[in-house]
Design a protein around this motif. Sequence first.
Motif, PDB file in Angstrom:
ATOM      1  N   UNK A 150       0.824  -1.206   0.000  1.00  0.00           N
ATOM      2  CA  UNK A 150       0.000   0.000   0.000  1.00  0.00           C
ATOM      3  C   UNK A 150       0.861   1.260   0.000  1.00  0.00           C
ATOM      4  N   UNK A 151       0.270   2.342  -0.460  1.00  0.00           N
ATOM      5  CA  UNK A 151       0.875   3.663  -0.308  1.00  0.00           C
ATOM      6  C   UNK A 151      -0.180   4.521   0.372  1.00  0.00           C
ATOM      7  N   UNK A 152       0.028   4.769   1.639  1.00  0.00           N
ATOM      8  CA  UNK A 152      -1.012   5.381   2.461  1.00  0.00           C
ATOM      9  C   UNK A 152      -0.891   6.901   2.554  1.00  0.00           C
ATOM     10  N   UNK A 153       0.159   7.441   1.965  1.00  0.00           N
ATOM     11  CA  UNK A 153       0.324   8.883   2.010  1.00  0.00           C
ATOM     12  C   UNK A 153       0.735   9.399   3.367  1.00  0.00           C
ATOM     13  N   UNK A 193       5.401   8.527 -15.025  1.00  0.00           N
ATOM     14  CA  UNK A 193       5.144   8.091 -13.654  1.00  0.00           C
ATOM     15  C   UNK A 193       3.829   7.343 -13.703  1.00  0.00           C
ATOM     16  N   UNK A 194       3.632   6.467 -12.742  1.00  0.00           N
ATOM     17  CA  UNK A 194       2.395   5.693 -12.740  1.00  0.00           C
ATOM     18  C   UNK A 194       2.473   4.559 -11.745  1.00  0.00           C
ATOM     19  N   UNK A 195       1.377   3.822 -11.655  1.00  0.00           N
ATOM     20  CA  UNK A 195       1.300   2.673 -10.750  1.00  0.00           C
ATOM     21  C   UNK A 195       0.658   1.518 -11.510  1.00  0.00           C
ATOM     22  N   UNK A 196       1.307   0.361 -11.471  1.00  0.00           N
ATOM     23  CA  UNK A 196       0.792  -0.826 -12.148  1.00  0.00           C
ATOM     24  C   UNK A 196      -0.561  -1.228 -11.570  1.00  0.00           C
ATOM     25  N   UNK A 197      -1.353  -1.861 -12.411  1.00  0.00           N
ATOM     26  CA  UNK A 197      -2.747  -2.153 -12.096  1.00  0.00           C
ATOM     27  C   UNK A 197      -2.957  -3.093 -10.908  1.00  0.00           C
ATOM     28  N   UNK A 198      -1.917  -3.814 -10.512  1.00  0.00           N
ATOM     29  CA  UNK A 198      -2.077  -4.781  -9.427  1.00  0.00           C
ATOM     30  C   UNK A 198      -2.160  -4.122  -8.043  1.00  0.00           C
ATOM     31  N   UNK A 199      -1.794  -2.852  -7.944  1.00  0.00           N
ATOM     32  CA  UNK A 199      -1.911  -2.139  -6.663  1.00  0.00           C
ATOM     33  C   UNK A 199      -3.377  -1.824  -6.388  1.00  0.00           C
ATOM     34  N   UNK A 200      -3.723  -1.674  -5.107  1.00  0.00           N
ATOM     35  CA  UNK A 200      -5.118  -1.338  -4.795  1.00  0.00           C
ATOM     36  C   UNK A 200      -5.414   0.084  -5.250  1.00  0.00           C
ATOM     37  N   UNK A 201      -6.665   0.311  -5.642  1.00  0.00           N
ATOM     38  CA  UNK A 201      -7.037   1.582  -6.257  1.00  0.00           C
ATOM     39  C   UNK A 201      -6.880   2.766  -5.312  1.00  0.00           C
ATOM     40  N   UNK A 202      -7.221   2.602  -4.057  1.00  0.00           N
ATOM     41  CA  UNK A 202      -7.100   3.721  -3.122  1.00  0.00           C
ATOM     42  C   UNK A 202      -5.646   4.201  -3.026  1.00  0.00           C
ATOM     43  N   UNK A 203      -4.721   3.253  -2.971  1.00  0.00           N
ATOM     44  CA  UNK A 203      -3.304   3.617  -2.907  1.00  0.00           C
ATOM     45  C   UNK A 203      -2.857   4.278  -4.199  1.00  0.00           C
ATOM     46  N   UNK A 204      -3.323   3.754  -5.320  1.00  0.00           N
ATOM     47  CA  UNK A 204      -2.964   4.335  -6.612  1.00  0.00           C
ATOM     48  C   UNK A 204      -3.412   5.796  -6.685  1.00  0.00           C
ATOM     49  N   UNK A 205      -4.623   6.040  -6.273  1.00  0.00           N
ATOM     50  CA  UNK A 205      -5.183   7.390  -6.325  1.00  0.00           C
ATOM     51  C   UNK A 205      -4.391   8.342  -5.432  1.00  0.00           C
ATOM     52  N   UNK A 206      -4.092   7.896  -4.223  1.00  0.00           N
ATOM     53  CA  UNK A 206      -3.328   8.759  -3.303  1.00  0.00           C
ATOM     54  C   UNK A 206      -1.963   9.107  -3.897  1.00  0.00           C
ATOM     55  N   UNK A 207      -1.288   8.110  -4.410  1.00  0.00           N
ATOM     56  CA  UNK A 207       0.058   8.301  -4.943  1.00  0.00           C
ATOM     57  C   UNK A 207       0.041   9.198  -6.175  1.00  0.00           C
ATOM     58  N   UNK A 208      -0.812   8.902  -7.125  1.00  0.00           N
ATOM     59  CA  UNK A 208      -0.839   9.661  -8.381  1.00  0.00           C
ATOM     60  C   UNK A 208      -1.206  11.114  -8.152  1.00  0.00           C
ATOM     61  N   UNK A 209      -2.167  11.329  -7.282  1.00  0.00           N
ATOM     62  CA  UNK A 209      -2.565  12.699  -6.981  1.00  0.00           C
ATOM     63  C   UNK A 209      -1.420  13.467  -6.343  1.00  0.00           C
TER      64      UNK A 209
END
Length: 317
Positions: A217-220, A251-267
């Motif tokens: 996870x990437x929890x910010x 930059x980006x996050x591969x699809x296997x990561x959970x969506x909430x973490x992807x959104x936090x990171x990308x934003x």
Amino acid sequence: MDAFKQNKLLGRGVNILGYDPIWRKRSMARMRDEHFRLIKSAGFNSVRIALHPFRDGAMSTGGEISNEWLEILDWAVEQSLKNKLAAILDFHEFVAMGRDPLGNRDNFLAFWKQVGKRYSNHPNEVFFELLNEPNGELTPELWNKLYMEALNIVRRTNPDRTVIIGPAYWNTIDHLDELKLPEEDENIIVTIHYYSPMDFTHQGAKWAGREDKVGVEWRGTAEEKQAIENDFKRAQAWSKKHGRPVFLGEFGVYDKADMDSRVRYLSFVARLAEEMGWSWAYWQFDSDFILYDIPNNKWIEPVLNALIPPSEKHKQF
């Protein structure tokens, strides 16, 4: 050309067409005319067109690019400009160039000689990116020599074209200091790529040796954010020291990561890049790291909204 103004033209971008079967056969295309319109209407300012002429068999042994391949590139550029999207022509042959840079040198230079001539009369919304992610045998020292050969060829037909160049070792921030740019040529944008932490952004990716590493996870947290800020501040310091604008080309996050973490990171990454005054391009529109679901004709809304908040859809840079 003012490279900093040109960088603002790039604004918010997305990588396209790197792995579309259109390059093998026009009738197999996934991406079509309407997708350029959709990219623009979603709030993007530019597209980075990933080109693989070696992989696609588009270049003869004598270095000539096939007309069929060039016509597809013409289409992509025309659609970009028609929809008021700046277009980056990105020579994406990082695998071949990393394995055998000297063996591929002639075709690398031949590519830029032909593409440079073909697009010499195009508007300044067309950018040339000399090579994606130099790596492997293409060391910083060799890259400094090889890119200058390509740049000199480009400048013969495109003296005012904005050119994008990044450091060796995969365009990483850590190797910016090894990139030696010609002081007399100010019409250069420097590109960096950012996927840290890799255990998060590439979890589940077989090609990255992380097929079985999932659930990261990437929890910010303050610590997670600070790590990225520290990296970006180093790139920003380099930018100010050398007077060069920065383009976060991937930059980006591969699809296997959970969506909430992807959104936090990308934003977080996108907003931080903008605070620094950088342009950026998300990896990527189609295929993996997916932003748009072509078969089902729909955006991956959480990813899109993380990159371009709905309230900022028509933000001017």
